[in-house]
Design a protein around this motif. Structure first.
Motif: not given
Length: 167
Positions: A3-8, A12-16
């Motif tokens: 349930x936790x949102x991905x953190x920092x 890189x994965x989220x920016x891609x």
């Protein structure tokens, strides 16, 4: 944990993923315009060349806000796709990029698409609590001041060779 949102740590994965979403939709517009396979990263280069005329890869990198390496790779791909040609510059290391006739024919369509994409990007940013372009500029400036490798070395010195650590 799910349930936790991905953190920092997944930045890189989220920016891609964000880039894939942005570029994928822009590429779909190119396909809608009858330009399948046309890459979104080409347009800023073509717009720059149309504005300043034949110029060096270094100048294109500066104009489009990318590294020399990224500009060189983009220009090489554009040459393979018949959009630009390369000629020697005044210096043997310098290459001057020229638009081809095919690229010049595409400019009216690309100018319209570029203007529409710019307007859509401004509207997209207006939906955000903080302009993404400003945040990207600030992130790039922070990484120029202190690279991610240096930041990792700060928290885990054993992961980075001593010679690569900064003071």
């Amino acid at each position: 944990m799910a349930d936790r949102a991905p953190g920092p740590e997944l930045l890189g994965t989220r920016l891609r993923h964000l880039l894939e979403l942005l570029d994928g939709d822009v590429a779909a517009v190119y396909a809608d315009l009858g330009l399948p396979g046309f890459r979104p990263r080409y347009t800023p280069v073509l717009v720059a060349l149309a504005g300043v005329g034949p110029t060096s890869i270094k100048t294109l990198a500066e104009t489009t806000g990318v590294t020399h390496s990224a500009a060189s790779q983009t220009v090489a791909r554009m040459a393979k796709d018949g959009l630009v040609t390369l000629a020697p510059g005044a210096d043997a290391r310098q290459r001057i990029v020229h638009l081809t006739d095919r690229a010049r024919e595409l400019l009216p369509v690309l100018d319209a698409e570029y203007a529409a994409t710019s307007a859509a990007a401004r509207r997209f940013e207006a939906e955000l609590p903080y302009p993404l372009s400003r945040l990207v500029d600030e992130a790039l400036a922070a990484l120029r001041r202190r690279s991610m490798r240096q930041r990792i070395a700060d928290v885990a010195p054993d992961l980075v060779p001593p010679a690569e650590r900064s003071p």
